[in-house]
Design a protein around this motif. Structure first.
Motif, mmCIF file in Angstrom:
data_model
loop_
_atom_site.group_PDB
_atom_site.id
_atom_site.type_symbol
_atom_site.label_atom_id
_atom_site.label_comp_id
_atom_site.label_asym_id
_atom_site.label_seq_id
_atom_site.Cartn_x
_atom_site.Cartn_y
_atom_site.Cartn_z
ATOM 1 N N ASN A 3 -35.970 90.593 38.963
ATOM 2 C CA ASN A 3 -36.781 89.213 38.828
ATOM 3 C C ASN A 3 -38.257 89.485 38.789
ATOM 4 O O ASN A 3 -39.058 88.995 39.444
ATOM 5 C CB ASN A 3 -36.467 88.086 39.595
ATOM 6 N N THR A 4 -38.783 90.394 37.678
ATOM 7 C CA THR A 4 -40.173 90.633 37.856
ATOM 8 C C THR A 4 -40.457 90.304 36.273
ATOM 9 O O THR A 4 -39.585 89.989 35.575
ATOM 10 C CB THR A 4 -40.428 92.088 37.946
ATOM 11 N N GLN A 5 -41.688 90.533 36.011
ATOM 12 C CA GLN A 5 -42.060 90.009 34.625
ATOM 13 C C GLN A 5 -41.254 90.702 33.618
ATOM 14 O O GLN A 5 -41.429 91.977 33.305
ATOM 15 C CB GLN A 5 -43.579 90.009 34.275
ATOM 16 N N VAL A 6 -40.429 90.105 32.551
ATOM 17 C CA VAL A 6 -39.976 90.716 31.658
ATOM 18 C C VAL A 6 -40.975 90.715 30.281
ATOM 19 O O VAL A 6 -41.073 89.541 29.807
ATOM 20 C CB VAL A 6 -38.579 90.014 31.209
ATOM 21 N N ARG A 9 -36.928 91.499 25.921
ATOM 22 C CA ARG A 9 -35.235 91.383 26.245
ATOM 23 C C ARG A 9 -34.702 91.214 24.896
ATOM 24 O O ARG A 9 -35.076 90.191 24.228
ATOM 25 C CB ARG A 9 -34.971 90.269 27.012
ATOM 26 N N GLU A 77 -34.058 95.544 28.109
ATOM 27 C CA GLU A 77 -35.207 94.981 28.804
ATOM 28 C C GLU A 77 -36.094 95.839 29.174
ATOM 29 O O GLU A 77 -35.918 96.856 29.844
ATOM 30 C CB GLU A 77 -34.349 94.199 30.031
ATOM 31 N N GLN A 79 -39.566 96.016 31.462
ATOM 32 C CA GLN A 79 -40.689 95.439 32.455
ATOM 33 C C GLN A 79 -41.595 96.374 32.674
ATOM 34 O O GLN A 79 -41.464 97.485 32.222
ATOM 35 C CB GLN A 79 -39.718 95.157 33.821
ATOM 36 N N THR A 80 -42.304 95.908 33.597
ATOM 37 C CA THR A 80 -43.808 96.884 33.877
ATOM 38 C C THR A 80 -43.136 98.247 34.572
ATOM 39 O O THR A 80 -42.532 98.065 35.545
ATOM 40 C CB THR A 80 -44.673 96.075 34.921
ATOM 41 N N ALA A 165 -45.726 98.122 28.576
ATOM 42 C CA ALA A 165 -45.278 98.421 29.950
ATOM 43 C C ALA A 165 -45.514 99.680 30.604
ATOM 44 O O ALA A 165 -45.895 99.768 31.764
ATOM 45 C CB ALA A 165 -43.614 98.330 29.960
#
Length: 169
Positions: A3-6, A9, A77, A79-80, A165
């Motif tokens: 649950n981090t910044q996506v 997606r 997905e 993410q960073t 990212a």
């Protein structure tokens, strides 16, 4: 997936008309055989199986095959600092690709059949590929392993998300 910044997606499914026509055609043969033999009382084929065996084959191929292909999906997905790819049902957890291990990346148009032997999780002379449909994706080049192609219906967005990212990670 955490649950981090996506940043990006995408969920893809098999959309090729010819593939679905083939799957439904195969399932329809078993449906027709079941109806002809079990419901109407005929003998399906030159060497018919028992009604129980035909019922099992209908469940596995008439229902199971279309459901399996409908259920299959590929989720990508970004993410960073991380790229996740999950090819359901073959991956229980997403494949994690730390973006610091990526030397270079590029948006590519490829030939799924001649370059990788089709869609899905594929290994070929050009490296590994995760793809569901289409001819576009992002090709990742690593420092110490073969390239990896991630197919996408939104390849430009995936490329930009990886760029973002990688910079912020």
């Amino acid at each position: 997936m955490k649950n981090t910044q996506v940043i990006f997606r995408e969920r893809q499914r098999f959309r090729q008309f010819w593939l679905w026509a083939l799957i439904i055609g195969i399932a329809a043969i078993f449906w027709a055989g079941f109806v002809y033999q079990v419901v109407l009382g005929g003998a399906f084929g030159n060497r018919p199986v028992t009604d129980v065996q035909l019922s099992i084959m209908l469940a596995l191929i008439g229902f199971g095959l279309p459901f399996f292909f409908y259920w299959m999906s590929m989720t990508t997905e970004v993410q960073t600092g991380m790229l996740y790819v999950r090819f359901k049902p073959f991956h229980l957890k997403p494949v994690r690709i730390p973006l610091h291990t990526v030397r270079d990346y590029e948006k590519v148009t490829y030939s799924p059949i001649s370059d990788y032997g089709g869609w899905g999780i594929r290994w070929g002379a050009k490296g590994k590929a995760y793809s569901m449909s289409g001819r576009e994706g992002v090709l990742l080049h690593f420092y110490n392993q073969q390239p990896l192609l991630v197919g996408s219906q939104r390849a430009k967005e995936l490329f930009r998300a990886i760029e973002q990212a990688k910079v912020s990670g």
